[in-house]
Enzyme design. Structure first.
Site, mmCIF file in Angstrom:
data_model
loop_
_atom_site.group_PDB
_atom_site.id
_atom_site.type_symbol
_atom_site.label_atom_id
_atom_site.label_comp_id
_atom_site.label_asym_id
_atom_site.label_seq_id
_atom_site.Cartn_x
_atom_site.Cartn_y
_atom_site.Cartn_z
ATOM 1 N N ARG A 205 1.080 -1.165 0.104
ATOM 2 C CA ARG A 205 0.458 -0.158 -0.107
ATOM 3 C C ARG A 205 1.240 1.144 -0.258
ATOM 4 N NH1 ARG A 205 -2.772 0.262 4.794
ATOM 5 N NH2 ARG A 205 -1.397 2.385 5.359
ATOM 6 N N GLU A 221 4.296 6.915 2.769
ATOM 7 C CA GLU A 221 5.558 6.335 2.684
ATOM 8 C C GLU A 221 4.361 4.749 2.002
ATOM 9 O OE1 GLU A 221 5.415 4.038 6.912
ATOM 10 O OE2 GLU A 221 2.957 4.190 7.292
ATOM 11 N N ASN A 223 4.212 0.435 1.640
ATOM 12 C CA ASN A 223 3.671 -0.259 2.954
ATOM 13 C C ASN A 223 4.408 -1.869 1.866
ATOM 14 O OD1 ASN A 223 2.657 1.047 5.490
ATOM 15 N ND2 ASN A 223 1.758 2.071 3.891
ATOM 16 N N SER A 228 -2.740 -2.811 6.128
ATOM 17 C CA SER A 228 -4.347 -3.115 7.451
ATOM 18 C C SER A 228 -5.146 -2.398 5.730
ATOM 19 C CB SER A 228 -3.927 -2.990 8.142
ATOM 20 O OG SER A 228 -3.551 -1.220 8.209
ATOM 21 N N LYS A 386 12.116 3.173 4.901
ATOM 22 C CA LYS A 386 11.920 4.869 4.505
ATOM 23 C C LYS A 386 13.085 5.380 4.083
ATOM 24 C CE LYS A 386 8.249 5.830 7.712
ATOM 25 N NZ LYS A 386 8.177 4.992 8.983
ATOM 26 N N LYS A 440 11.631 11.117 10.334
ATOM 27 C CA LYS A 440 11.487 9.784 10.470
ATOM 28 C C LYS A 440 11.967 8.933 10.839
ATOM 29 C CE LYS A 440 7.092 10.910 7.061
ATOM 30 N NZ LYS A 440 6.200 10.193 6.844
ATOM 31 N N GLU A 444 8.693 0.898 11.758
ATOM 32 C CA GLU A 444 7.761 1.093 10.868
ATOM 33 C C GLU A 444 7.062 1.003 12.594
ATOM 34 O OE1 GLU A 444 6.810 1.491 7.942
ATOM 35 O OE2 GLU A 444 8.537 0.897 7.502
ATOM 36 N N GLY A 445 5.322 1.577 11.663
ATOM 37 C CA GLY A 445 4.500 1.405 13.247
ATOM 38 C C GLY A 445 3.434 3.031 13.065
ATOM 39 N N ARG A 527 -7.643 7.045 4.969
ATOM 40 C CA ARG A 527 -7.999 7.323 6.223
ATOM 41 C C ARG A 527 -8.128 9.171 6.980
ATOM 42 N NH1 ARG A 527 -3.342 3.962 8.642
ATOM 43 N NH2 ARG A 527 -2.344 5.022 6.234
#
Lengths: 551, 551
Positions: A205, A221, A223, A228, A386, A440, A444-445, A527
């Site tokens: 994604r 970013e 992914n 998800s 990243k 950054k 991740e997360g 989102r």
């Protein structure tokens, strides 16, 4: 990547328990509609005024306007509009219907207030947080985002094959970031073993924000692991289409302007095709999950399609369980409780907290060594970091992996400014103008970005200490998306808030040796997050699932 | 009629908190399946033994055997089987899949432990309690139950037209039962006004139990108001079909043996047709609901089909809200918040607690006086009372309403022994042999039946006092259904229990003057209840939704 961020905002929300007589009370309309707070007191003209938005650099706010004619908001009116004047009953009705629809159609998550909601399906469910109506999005930018998805898929595949590039680019990071270091160790071991992944599956994604000032769609970013919400994002699209079908006349909207969302079916198709390539009819798909996953229904939608449409069985296991139950045969076959694993699909393992002990790392290694198709392989995982994103943004790097100049141009157009902290000039600029940068961390997360004064102090400290810790971070151009008034629904309560949106485009890539079996864009995730003046970053406040209305 | 009964059973269930070292602990299988209690300690051979079942009169237990080859239960084995020996992993898998399916497909209710779950949709949801697998049921009895549904529909319609019969039959009850008295007052007022209901809509459910000793399918009651679970019962049927499709090979079962369930679509169709008969395209269907209805999703399924398939809008209001917002025009048109009401569908108003003040009674009267189609009208409501059920069971009464002798015979075959307490001989018998009778109060709502010693004492007291209170009750033959081992799933926990089942057949009847527009059986509801030796009646323990497997 993780569950929806759920940091409560305090900017405009007056909790019911704090309401005094001078505040309007939450009301339960006679129709049996759920209570929502009356915001007339706190959603005032002044709060909406352009420029008054805390410390935000929001030049012409509300330009990316939310599609909500129910609120009768237009660009020029937004600053002077009191939303309380609008058709509140209609909003109540739409919200009630939206909540019912969500409940009947599985747009649900585990309630964070319910103890067993992450452990047992069917208990402690609450509707997933969602925006009441989709957000307006320019069709040209939407098309561009879709167009580059297969190019990014191909790019990641090629980068993943260049083990030396990955190791070199991440060599400094390795020294200061223990998590990336462990991933690199596994990667290095596979290189030593000369292990090849003939069947390569990517379920990606790519996340973007539309920069208000430049009008550019800039990548936040990419992914490559645990992308998800393929399941729930499709449901929100269906929800918004349903609401507009029912209330279309009142809203003056056309459900057809919301693009179809095929994330669930496409991801399931890709998993099924990879399973088929593995060529063992008795084999299963192994889903690597976090223990206590409250976002399990998003995953279950995917497995449900996998089983019902493709007759493929999925088994869910945590890394710890895989360590306990997994077995590697000499020929590389991975067994889990006796079942052959054809495909490993990671919905965990992307963050250091997923590896509390050596057991989890051993499980990761075990899987990597196996002949199962990994989604992602360790190379794909690293290609999505990243640091690699920043390396690819350097001049002439993309050209190493892509021949087509037009492809390179299309991809590059999405890149925001990305810099290593080794670049002293940029660090100097960021110290002087922290508002235009974001720092950054490599890992991740989400939720770990550093902004503003915190960033300035961190940069000064790193420069002074001449620490190698700087390699754990990259600097990125700060993107300023439009801030628009939005109805966000969470826990059955409607919040009128200012919010920003982030678009994710799903992509699936499946390759078996020289044959590309699948390379497609696969639906999208919008989102929308509350942007609170109390917080520095765009990730502040809570987030809801959303979809887009093409303009 | 109300929500599922949720009286916790204590017979075989060892709560987790009471587990000591000598008891097996609840276990979370490695597969991530939810915990369920290990019952090996409490589900012993002796507990299953025929005749050892507390004070129950259970002659040949387990003859109506549960379809659960997963448990490897056969009639002759049941008494000596330790269920813990069976394939526990398979049960865990089926249960996990069942919980996921329920969550994704809206087989949900409001969690009784969540404060807002009855007020706001989308919050505090939990899967509806269900049996893991359908219960075996003889096809001949199933066909008989379906066959009599339209006859009962017609019977109720005819009884409803005989105002004098209703008033006379209930005249003694009126004196001692305030609730029935109020209904009769409204009914009497309508008779005085000579009010005719040209369009008559009935959405009924006839409930039966299969008597173990006589092998007869005996009617428990006939619901003419607020027949619940048309929505969720269909989902449980789909759930069971799904599970058998997935696990059919393991279970040796065929999904086609579960009859289709059309309750939702048929009830929605009947409501839509009644709405159409009213002939006002702008009118709505008014749903009369209880405040804080946790079983709201069952209702929402119905309204969802009503809107999506028939483009009819439904509005939900409590009696109190109808009192506040309802308005009767001189021509009989009922307005609710300005909208014309075509059809009133009661999912409340069947129990005294629904009328806490005069306002609610005024609302009921207002609706009855209106020209809207009532489901049910006051006459239909009264025709469904237990006293009328008992009157109809008297010799020669059915013949007053039905010409066809075969129809009469078919109906009569379903009647259990039903007696008035004026019948001194029967009262004497019931005092001597309380185990063969049950004393039922006139009013609806369930859970108020009197059994055993309590009944004996009540009968003795009534006889001694020569009170007219006896008219508030009827006596009914005690039915002894088969008791079968069952997996009941509630709150994500699997209980292995002995249980009994009750079959409800839905029926829809719509008539406009002389034209019968619809007269059909419309799907079914199987409810299975834990039968605990601690309680006297079959309603003891908690109940789950179930479906049937034709044998």
């Amino acid at each position: 990547m993780g569950p929806i961020q759920a940091i409560p905002t305090t900017a405009f929300y007056v909790p019911a328990r704090n309401l005094t007589d001078s505040h309007p009370k939450p009301h339960l309309p006679n129709s049996g509609f759920p209570s929502r707070l009356d915001f007339s007191c706190c959603w005032s003209r002044s709060a909406c005024k352009v420029g008054s938005f805390g410390s935000w650099v929001v030049a012409p706010a509300f330009n990316l306007r939310r599609v909500a004619r129910v609120m009768e908001i237009k660009n020029e009116e937004a600053a002077s509009l009191n939303l309380h004047d609008t058709n509140e009953d209609l909003v109540d009705k739409i919200m009630y219907d939206a909540l019912v629809w969500s409940s009947l159609h599985g747009l649900v998550v585990g309630d964070r207030n319910h103890q067993r909601s992450g452990a047992v399906p069917g208990v402690g469910m609450v509707h997933a947080p969602f925006a009441l109506l989709p957000v307006s999005f320019p069709e040209s930018q939407w098309k561009h985002a879709c167009e580059v998805a297969p190019i990014f898929n191909e790019l990641i595949d090629r980068v993943s094959l260049d083990g030396k590039f990955l190791q070199d680019a991440l060599s400094r990071t390795k020294k200061v970031d223990a998590f990336t270091s462990r991933l690199l160790d596994i990667h290095g071991k596979m290189m030593e073993l000369n292990k090849k992944e003939d069947i390569r599956l990517g379920l990606h994604r790519s996340d973007y924000m539309l920069d208000e000032q430049t009008k550019l769609l800039l990548q936040i970013e990419f992914n490559t692991i645990s992308s998800s919400f393929p399941g729930l994002s499709c449901l929100v699209t269906r929800l918004h289409r349903y609401l507009i079908q029912v209330y279309g006349d009142n809203l003056g909207l056309d459900a057809q302007r919301i693009p179809e969302n095929s994330a669930t079916t496409k991801f399931a198709e890709a998993l099924a095709k990879a399973w088929k390539e593995y060529n063992n009819p008795k084999a299963v798909v192994l889903i690597v999950v976090q223990p206590g996953e409250r976002n399990m229904y998003d995953q279950h939608w995917l497995f449900s399609v996998l089983r019902e449409r493709h007759n493929v069985t999925a088994i869910r296991k945590t890394l710890s369980e895989i360590h306990a139950d997994g077995q590697l045969l000499p020929d590389g076959t991975l067994l889990i409780q006796g079942a052959v694993v054809a495909v490993i699909y990671f919905r965990a393992g992307y963050t250091p907290t997923d590896y509390p002990s050596e057991s989890e790392w051993q499980a990761r290694s075990l899987m990597e060594e196996s002949s199962a198709v990994k989604c992602p392989s360790i190379s794909y995982h690293l290609a999505g970091t990243k640091k690699i994103q920043q390396e690819l943004a350097k001049p002439h790097v993309l050209e190493r992996f892509l021949e087509d100049k037009e492809d390179v141009e299309k991809i590059r157009k999405c890149f925001a400014g990305l810099w290593s902290l080794e670049d002293a000039d940029i660090v100097e600029k960021a110290i002087k103008n922290p508002e235009f940068f974001v720092m950054k961390p490599q890992r991740e997360g989400g939720g770990n970005n550093i902004y503003g004064e915190d960033m300035r102090e961190s940069l000064l400290r790193l420069r002074k200490e001449k620490s190698e810790e700087d390699a754990a971070y990259i600097l990125m151009q700060r993107i300023f998306p439009s801030v628009v008034p939005t109805f966000l629904i969470r826990d059955g309560i409607c919040y009128k808030e200012h919010a920003v949106s982030e678009l994710g485009i799903y992509g699936a890539y499946l390759r078996s040796k020289e044959t590309v079996i699948m390379n497609e864009k696969c639906g999208y995730l919008m989102r929308t997050k509350v942007s609170s003046s109390n917080e520095g970053g765009v990730a502040a406040g809570f987030a809801v699932l959303d979809s887009i209305y093409l303009s």
